[in-house]
Design a protein around this motif. Structure first.
Motif, PDB file in Angstrom:
ATOM      1  N   THR A  39     -18.130   4.222 -12.297  1.00 20.34           N
ATOM      2  CA  THR A  39     -18.891   3.543 -11.247  1.00 20.34           C
ATOM      3  C   THR A  39     -20.214   3.072 -11.847  1.00 20.34           C
ATOM      4  O   THR A  39     -20.651   3.600 -12.886  1.00 20.34           O
ATOM      5  N   PRO A  40     -20.883   2.135 -11.198  1.00 26.69           N
ATOM      6  CA  PRO A  40     -22.200   1.727 -11.695  1.00 26.69           C
ATOM      7  C   PRO A  40     -23.192   2.894 -11.753  1.00 26.69           C
ATOM      8  O   PRO A  40     -23.955   3.014 -12.708  1.00 26.69           O
ATOM      9  N   THR A  41     -23.159   3.776 -10.759  1.00 23.00           N
ATOM     10  CA  THR A  41     -24.069   4.926 -10.746  1.00 23.00           C
ATOM     11  C   THR A  41     -23.796   5.853 -11.925  1.00 23.00           C
ATOM     12  O   THR A  41     -24.719   6.293 -12.620  1.00 23.00           O
TER      13      THR A  41
ATOM     14  N   ASP B  18     -17.139   8.708  -7.591  1.00 26.12           N
ATOM     15  CA  ASP B  18     -18.180   9.524  -8.211  1.00 26.12           C
ATOM     16  C   ASP B  18     -17.761  10.980  -8.281  1.00 26.12           C
ATOM     17  O   ASP B  18     -18.186  11.710  -9.150  1.00 26.12           O
TER      18      ASP B  18
ATOM     19  N   THR C 292     -22.309   5.040 -14.721  1.00 21.37           N
ATOM     20  CA  THR C 292     -22.642   4.301 -15.938  1.00 21.37           C
ATOM     21  C   THR C 292     -24.143   4.345 -16.195  1.00 21.37           C
ATOM     22  O   THR C 292     -24.590   4.610 -17.312  1.00 21.37           O
TER      23      THR C 292
ATOM     24  N   ALA D 150     -21.290  -2.446 -15.447  1.00 16.98           N
ATOM     25  CA  ALA D 150     -20.392  -1.333 -15.778  1.00 16.98           C
ATOM     26  C   ALA D 150     -19.087  -1.870 -16.351  1.00 16.98           C
ATOM     27  O   ALA D 150     -18.543  -1.308 -17.313  1.00 16.98           O
ATOM     28  N   THR D 151     -18.594  -2.962 -15.805  1.00 13.84           N
ATOM     29  CA  THR D 151     -17.354  -3.574 -16.295  1.00 13.84           C
ATOM     30  C   THR D 151     -17.518  -4.049 -17.735  1.00 13.84           C
ATOM     31  O   THR D 151     -16.629  -3.865 -18.571  1.00 13.84           O
TER      32      THR D 151
ATOM     33  N   ARG E 205     -17.454  -0.989 -19.972  1.00 14.93           N
ATOM     34  CA  ARG E 205     -16.097  -0.440 -20.105  1.00 14.93           C
ATOM     35  C   ARG E 205     -15.242  -1.333 -21.003  1.00 14.93           C
ATOM     36  O   ARG E 205     -14.430  -0.844 -21.790  1.00 14.93           O
TER      37      ARG E 205
ATOM     38  N   GLN F 135     -25.232  -2.857 -11.838  1.00 15.41           N
ATOM     39  CA  GLN F 135     -24.223  -3.290 -10.875  1.00 15.41           C
ATOM     40  C   GLN F 135     -22.835  -3.175 -11.500  1.00 15.41           C
ATOM     41  O   GLN F 135     -22.694  -2.945 -12.694  1.00 15.41           O
ATOM     42  N   GLU F 136     -21.804  -3.386 -10.689  1.00 13.57           N
ATOM     43  CA  GLU F 136     -20.423  -3.256 -11.169  1.00 13.57           C
ATOM     44  C   GLU F 136     -20.150  -4.204 -12.338  1.00 13.57           C
ATOM     45  O   GLU F 136     -19.440  -3.844 -13.271  1.00 13.57           O
TER      46      GLU F 136
END
Length: 199
Positions: A43-45, A3, A47, A68-69, A72, A64-65
């Motif tokens: 990061t999820p935050t 972050d 994003t 975010a993935t 991306r 969650q991740e």
């Protein structure tokens, strides 16, 4: 990426990013001159913050991740389509497939609702479990609009290495920011000073 890296101030939006959310989305990876990449969706935050600042998710969505993935991944597929368009190359089938998959994730028709105080209104439903699908569909649709619309011919990559951002060209400007323009001019001046004389 941490972050701390994603919290570093980003450059101002590239020309055209105010009009095309997909352009802003693709530009969420920022290359610094020292070769460091800063990912605003790292990061999820980060994003969740980026999406909520653009009205694509509530601030407390708690992405969650995995979410975010997925974002991306779509970003890289849209970037691949921008690269192909700007370079005059055929689009990668995987990139087209990913964008079309994202386009089909969320309904586009606004449903009719009725508020007891204000009466009828239309809105697109977005249950919590569909926040990501709606964001993916919105970003993919905006990229498709840019690539097929009248501004497509103005889409270009920033002309200052190592920048990876895209912009809509205005006149002769080929840089996404004043910083990149200054860097490109300085590099040209340095090259002229260090070039051996042809005499």
């Amino acid at each position: 990426m941490s972050d701390a890296l994603t919290a570093e101030p980003a450059p101002p939006p590239a020309p055209g990013a105010e009009d095309y959310l997909a352009l802003d989305f693709v530009n969420t990876v920022i290359a610094r001159p020292a070769g460091q990449l800063i990912d605003l969706l790292g990061t999820p935050t980060a994003t969740n913050r980026w999406l909520s600042e653009r009205g694509l998710a509530p601030a407390d969505a708690g992405l969650q991740e995995m979410c975010a993935t997925q974002l991306r991944s779509l970003r890289e597929h849209i970037r691949a389509l921008f690269v192909a368009h700007v370079s005059g190359l055929p689009a990668l089938p995987a990139a087209l497939s990913a964008v079309n998959d994202a386009l089909s994730r969320a309904p586009t028709a606004a449903l009719l609702y009725w508020d007891e105080k204000t009466g009828p209104y239309r809105a697109i439903p977005c249950p919590t479990n569909e926040i990501l699908d709606r964001a993916l569909a919105t970003l993919a649709a905006n990229a498709a609009d840019l690539l097929t619309g009248p501004d497509a011919e103005r889409l270009t990559a920033c002309g200052s290495a190592p920048c990876r951002r895209y912009l809509l060209r205005h006149g002769r400007r080929h840089w996404c920011s004043v910083r990149c323009g200054d860097r490109a001019r300085a590099a040209r001046a340095y090259a002229r000073r260090t070039r051996p004389n042809a005499d």
